[in-house]
Every structure is written in C-alpha cells, then in structure tokens.
Design an enzyme around this catalytic site. Structure first.
Site, short mmCIF file in Angstrom:
data_model
loop_
_atom_site.label_atom_id
_atom_site.label_comp_id
_atom_site.label_asym_id
_atom_site.label_seq_id
_atom_site.Cartn_x
_atom_site.Cartn_y
_atom_site.Cartn_z
N HIS A 149 0.83 -1.20 0.00
CA HIS A 149 0.00 0.00 0.00
C HIS A 149 0.87 1.25 0.00
O HIS A 149 2.09 1.18 0.19
CB HIS A 149 -0.94 0.03 1.21
CG HIS A 149 -2.10 -0.91 1.10
ND1 HIS A 149 -2.00 -2.25 1.42
CD2 HIS A 149 -3.38 -0.72 0.69
CE1 HIS A 149 -3.16 -2.83 1.22
NE2 HIS A 149 -4.02 -1.94 0.78
N LYS A 152 -0.56 4.93 4.54
CA LYS A 152 -1.53 4.02 5.18
C LYS A 152 -1.19 3.87 6.65
O LYS A 152 -0.03 3.66 7.00
CB LYS A 152 -1.55 2.67 4.48
CG LYS A 152 -2.62 1.74 5.04
CD LYS A 152 -2.84 0.53 4.15
CE LYS A 152 -3.85 -0.45 4.75
NZ LYS A 152 -5.18 0.16 4.97
#
Length: 254
Positions: free
Chosen positions: A149, A153
C-alpha cells in the site's frame, strides 16, 4: 430516495464516496462530517459539519445510512452516535483493536443494520472466495500473503490481508499466522503475512501457495480507490433496507 451521510467527508475515501453518490439517481447526500474543514462545500448545498456536531446533524438531516471512513479511534464513537440515532451504517475504516470492534458491535446490536468490511471492492470479495476454495484444496502447501500500500496508510498489515489470513486459517486448519520473517528459522505450517509500504500504491494483495514442483498465486490489484467507493455506495443501498444486524460485503453481493 435513500438519504446518506458521510463521515470522513474530506478524506480521500470520503470525497470519492461523495463523487459516487453524485452519480446515483436513488441516493442523495444529506450530511458530511469531518474533524477539519467545517463549512466547506461538499455537494450541492451540503457543507461539512464538524464531527462534534454529529448527533445534532443526524437528528436534523435524518439519513437512512451513514458511510464511515475515518480512523479506528474516531470510528468507534461515530458508530455509537449513528446507532443511537437509528442510522444504518457502512463501515470501511480498518485497524480496529479487538476491544474497539467489540464496542462497535455492542452499539449496533438490535438497533441498526451495519455492513462492516475491511474492503468494499467487489473484486477483493471474489478474491477472498477464491482463497477459501484454494486453501481447502492446498492444505499441505506453504502459504504466504504479501500486501502493498501507499506510504500514508496508517495500519499494517492491511485489513484485507488479515481477513485473507483468517479465511485461510479456517480453510486449511493452520494454527498460526506470523507477521514478517527475521533470523534463521525453519518454515512450519504457519501462514506468513508481509506488508510493504511505498509511494502511492493503491492496494496490492498476493497469496502464494507453494508446493512440490509448483506454485499458485492469487492476486488482486486495485488501480483506483473508486473500486472501494463504488462498493461502499452499493453496500449503503443494500443496508438501507436490511434488518438490524451486522453484515459483510459477501451478504451485499449475495
């Protein structure tokens, strides 16, 4: 017309959810909440309300559903406020502790319908079903989960990866999930989970099944957060008509 409120309205997911709502002929935004940017315009004549005014605004605007994309610490209180107001919920926030999830379930119980999912992408929910089928057939294979990600995040591993690990534990009977590998250790029958954070990666999840002489990889890649937003709006449409209870995205998809 289904009346919808959005919590975390100025965040990346909140903005995309509102954009998806603007395309619907059967849903309308009636309120938006955020901890910053109070009174900023959202859609039509709807403006951002401070999250501290949520109880009052839910009473005034009377939404059928609130879509919640904030943080784990904020989401627990937001869910409680919405449930007490009789507003159904779609919760896409991730990173909850066991206690936070328990508190949310208590707040929801018997009051409203809520779809809670770490991922609202239709493709990811099919991905989970494929993992269950593969795990049941490949119980003796080594299994590794790799997720990637963007560098902003807040939680790791992702909720999607943790859900995948739980599905595979149930399918294979594995008793242990480990996070990352360090040092020298022989591999057992554990499921490994590995998190990568970098750049602007929207969301990649790969599950590797490695056996004698072969390996199988099942992968999902999100090219845009629109996949998550459209799924959340689909869940909001479904939950607006559901009986009180806690549901998953698999219930929405049928």
């Amino acid at each position: 017309m289904i009346r919808v409120a959005v919590s975390g309205a100025l965040g990346r997911m909140g903005r995309l959810v509102i954009e998806e709502l603007s395309k619907s002929d059967e849903m309308v935004l009636v309120a938006g909440f955020d901890i910053k940017g109070s009174d900023k315009p959202l859609l039509g004549d709807i403006r951002v309300s401070d999250a501290s005014d949520m109880k009052k605004m839910l009473s005034q605007t009377k939404p059928h559903v609130m879509i919640e994309f904030t943080s784990a610490s904020a989401s627990e209180g937001n869910v409680r406020t919405a449930a007490e107001a009789g507003v159904n919920l779609v919760v896409g926030t991730t990173g909850f502790s066991v206690d936070q999830m328990d508190q949310m379930k208590k707040a929801i119980a018997g009051r409203v319908a809520a779809v809670i999912s770490p991922n609202f992408s239709v493709g990811v929910n099919v991905f989970w079903k494929l993992l269950a089928a593969a795990g049941a057939s490949l119980k003796d294979y080594d299994i590794e989960i790799i997720e990637a990600h963007h560098n902003q995040k807040k939680d790791a591993p992702s909720g999607t990866a943790l859900a995948a690990a739980e599905i595979l534990k149930n399918a294979t009977g594995a008793s242990e999930v480990i996070h990352g590998r360090s040092g020298v250790a022989l591999r057992g029958k554990e499921i490994g989970v590995h998190a990568v954070r970098g750049g602007d990666i929207v969301g990649d999840h790969t599950v590797l099944f490695a056996g004698p002489g072969e390996r199988l990889e099942i992968k999902h890649q999100a090219h845009s957060r629109t996949a998550f937003a459209s799924g959340a709006v689909r869940a909001a449409r479904w939950v607006s008509k559901a009986s009180p209870g806690i549901y998953s995205m698999s219930d929405v998809l049928g």
